[in-house]
Design an enzyme around this catalytic site. Structure first.
Site, mmCIF file in Angstrom:
data_model
loop_
_atom_site.group_PDB
_atom_site.id
_atom_site.type_symbol
_atom_site.label_atom_id
_atom_site.label_comp_id
_atom_site.label_asym_id
_atom_site.label_seq_id
_atom_site.Cartn_x
_atom_site.Cartn_y
_atom_site.Cartn_z
ATOM 1 N N THR A 87 0.839 -1.211 0.000
ATOM 2 C CA THR A 87 0.000 0.000 0.000
ATOM 3 C C THR A 87 0.872 1.260 0.000
ATOM 4 O O THR A 87 0.408 2.330 -0.391
ATOM 5 C CB THR A 87 -0.960 0.046 1.215
ATOM 6 O OG1 THR A 87 -0.190 -0.109 2.408
ATOM 7 C CG2 THR A 87 -2.001 -1.055 1.131
ATOM 8 N N SER B 139 -2.725 0.934 18.089
ATOM 9 C CA SER B 139 -3.988 1.460 17.566
ATOM 10 C C SER B 139 -5.043 1.594 18.648
ATOM 11 O O SER B 139 -5.144 0.749 19.551
ATOM 12 C CB SER B 139 -4.516 0.529 16.483
ATOM 13 O OG SER B 139 -5.825 0.910 16.104
ATOM 14 N N TYR C 270 -7.678 -7.418 13.458
ATOM 15 C CA TYR C 270 -6.742 -6.288 13.434
ATOM 16 C C TYR C 270 -6.427 -5.819 14.856
ATOM 17 O O TYR C 270 -5.258 -5.650 15.235
ATOM 18 C CB TYR C 270 -7.354 -5.135 12.629
ATOM 19 C CG TYR C 270 -6.504 -3.890 12.610
ATOM 20 C CD1 TYR C 270 -5.382 -3.812 11.813
ATOM 21 C CD2 TYR C 270 -6.833 -2.780 13.402
ATOM 22 C CE1 TYR C 270 -4.594 -2.670 11.793
ATOM 23 C CE2 TYR C 270 -6.054 -1.636 13.379
ATOM 24 C CZ TYR C 270 -4.935 -1.586 12.574
ATOM 25 O OH TYR C 270 -4.157 -0.445 12.569
ATOM 26 N N LYS D 244 -2.830 -5.967 16.880
ATOM 27 C CA LYS D 244 -2.176 -4.785 17.450
ATOM 28 C C LYS D 244 -1.991 -4.941 18.963
ATOM 29 O O LYS D 244 -0.946 -4.560 19.507
ATOM 30 C CB LYS D 244 -2.998 -3.528 17.140
ATOM 31 C CG LYS D 244 -2.877 -3.051 15.697
ATOM 32 C CD LYS D 244 -1.480 -2.507 15.420
ATOM 33 C CE LYS D 244 -1.339 -1.936 14.015
ATOM 34 N NZ LYS D 244 0.048 -1.465 13.752
ATOM 35 N N ARG E 28 -15.268 11.237 16.427
ATOM 36 C CA ARG E 28 -13.936 10.634 16.447
ATOM 37 C C ARG E 28 -12.950 11.655 16.985
ATOM 38 O O ARG E 28 -13.166 12.868 16.884
ATOM 39 C CB ARG E 28 -13.504 10.201 15.040
ATOM 40 C CG ARG E 28 -14.311 9.043 14.448
ATOM 41 C CD ARG E 28 -14.081 7.740 15.204
ATOM 42 N NE ARG E 28 -14.761 6.594 14.615
ATOM 43 C CZ ARG E 28 -16.011 6.227 14.910
ATOM 44 N NH1 ARG E 28 -16.733 6.924 15.763
ATOM 45 N NH2 ARG E 28 -16.532 5.153 14.349
ATOM 46 N N ARG F 286 -22.786 1.769 9.611
ATOM 47 C CA ARG F 286 -21.967 0.574 9.392
ATOM 48 C C ARG F 286 -22.118 -0.398 10.553
ATOM 49 O O ARG F 286 -22.081 0.031 11.716
ATOM 50 C CB ARG F 286 -20.500 0.986 9.360
ATOM 51 C CG ARG F 286 -19.944 1.063 8.006
ATOM 52 C CD ARG F 286 -18.458 1.367 8.120
ATOM 53 N NE ARG F 286 -17.975 1.779 6.827
ATOM 54 C CZ ARG F 286 -16.821 2.362 6.627
ATOM 55 N NH1 ARG F 286 -16.011 2.608 7.634
ATOM 56 N NH2 ARG F 286 -16.461 2.703 5.423
ATOM 57 N N ASP G 87 -19.941 -0.203 13.868
ATOM 58 C CA ASP G 87 -19.386 1.148 14.020
ATOM 59 C C ASP G 87 -19.455 1.572 15.487
ATOM 60 O O ASP G 87 -20.454 1.333 16.166
ATOM 61 C CB ASP G 87 -20.194 2.121 13.160
ATOM 62 C CG ASP G 87 -19.360 3.287 12.663
ATOM 63 O OD1 ASP G 87 -18.152 3.091 12.455
ATOM 64 O OD2 ASP G 87 -19.910 4.388 12.498
#
Ligand code: UD2
Length: 310
Positions: A35, A118, A142, A146, A210, A269, A272
């Site tokens: 990426t 994270s 994920y 982490k 956020r 989502r 979320d």
């Protein structure tokens, strides 16, 4: 000093590389370009040497780390979605890669490793603002990768006397963040859409918040975490320390770029999180970290940078 940045051709890594080069360091970048992009290293010039390879390859990591005093481990498969779809593969990179970095640090006698953790490790923990001592509630492979990495990082300090620090990034935004996937950072997607004259979509009612942090402040935190004495084994939230709702975000971007008064709305989502807010007192006290770019200012800088690059 010579510094290794894994993932140094990526969004956060390359911004860090620029700052290290600017202060006179000699930088080695290990990046598999899955990426990350070569052009993200153009500004760094020949003070940053790119080695194309994966952190999942222990030999490549050790070769890249040779002679490095400080290692920033920014490489990861950052797509939460991919970790759900192919956890065996992402675990090799996100957890196995961390272990390879720690072992390489030991083998070459590096002084310190700074690890990109994270906020995902908090999951849906509702105790806002989130302190580093809050109970982790990982909700995805994920987040597990982490969190487990953090534990290796901490234990390697205890077992082997390597200095290690984890920085738990919240919602980072800024130049070079790729808007290319539906799971890219919301700010990169909104800026891209508005500049193309398209209408961004808010998932849910837009009241979710956020703790956005501009990438220059994440770089600041990394520079401090690389040098500050007496912090080995510790974990720090790195965030702006404020809450911005998606509706507020859209309003700021509309002021900067223009666009319809109201964005499009779609169903929220699955999974979320409603609110996310960091307590950054520990980073302030122990690192001397002080976020210096308010969200509105960061958005303006980002829009200028994206416009200039088109
Ligand atoms: C962030 C991290 C993720 C993981 C997670 C843990 C990023 C890019 N992602 O996910 O890796 O650590 O935190 O909690 O930092 N949204 C829209 N429209 C869009 C795209 C997103 O409304 O086109 C919403 C989305 O539903 C969410 C908010 O914007 O409510 C932020 O989304 P995000 O994907 O930027 O970041 P987040 O917090 O879900």
């Amino acid at each position: 000093m010579r510094v290794l940045v894994t993932g140094g051709a990526g969004f956060i890594g390359s911004n860090l590389v620029d700052a290290l080069v600017a202060r006179g360091d000699e930088v080695v970048v290990l990046d598999d370009l899955s990426t990350g992009k070569r052009e993200n290293l153009a500004a760094a010039g020949d003070r940053a040497r790119l080695i194309v390879g994966s952190v999942a390859d222990a030999e490549a990591v050790e070769a890249a780390a040779a002679g490095c005093e400080l290692i920033y481990h920014e490489a990861a498969i950052a797509s939460v979605q991919r970790t759900v779809e192919t956890p065996l593969d992402t675990n090799l990179v996100n957890l196995g890669g961390t272990l390879n970095v720690l072992e390489a640090a030991r083998a070459v006698g590096a002084r310190r490793v700074v690890f990109a953790g994270s906020a995902a490790t908090y999951g849906d923990n509702p105790d806002m603002p989130l302190r580093e001592t809050a109970t982790p509630r990982p909700l995805s492979p994920y987040a597990i990768e982490k969190l487990a990495s953090e534990q290796y990082v901490r234990v390697w300090a205890e077992l082997f006397g390597l200095e290690t620090v984890t920085l738990r990034y919240f919602n980072v935004f800024g130049p070079r963040q790729d808007p290319g996937s539906p799971y890219s950072g919301v700010i990169s997607i909104f800026v891209d859409r508005l500049l193309r004259g398209q209408v961004p979509t808010i998932f849910g009612d837009g009241g979710q918040t956020r703790d956005f942090v501009y990438v220059a402040d994440v770089v600041q935190a990394n520079l401090l975490a690389g040098t500050q004495p007496g912090i080995s084994g510790r974990v720090f939230n790195i965030a702006g320390g404020g809450q911005t709702s998606l509706l507020e975000l859209y309003g700021h971007l509309r002021d900067l770029i223009g666009g319809p008064e109201r964005p499009a709305f779609a169903e929220a989502r699955a999974g979320d999180i409603r609110h996310s807010l960091a307590d950054i007192a520990a980073a302030r006290a122990a690192l001397g970290y002080a976020p210096s770019v308010p969200v509105a200012v960061g958005l303006s800088r980002l829009v200028d940078a994206v416009r200039a690059s088109r």
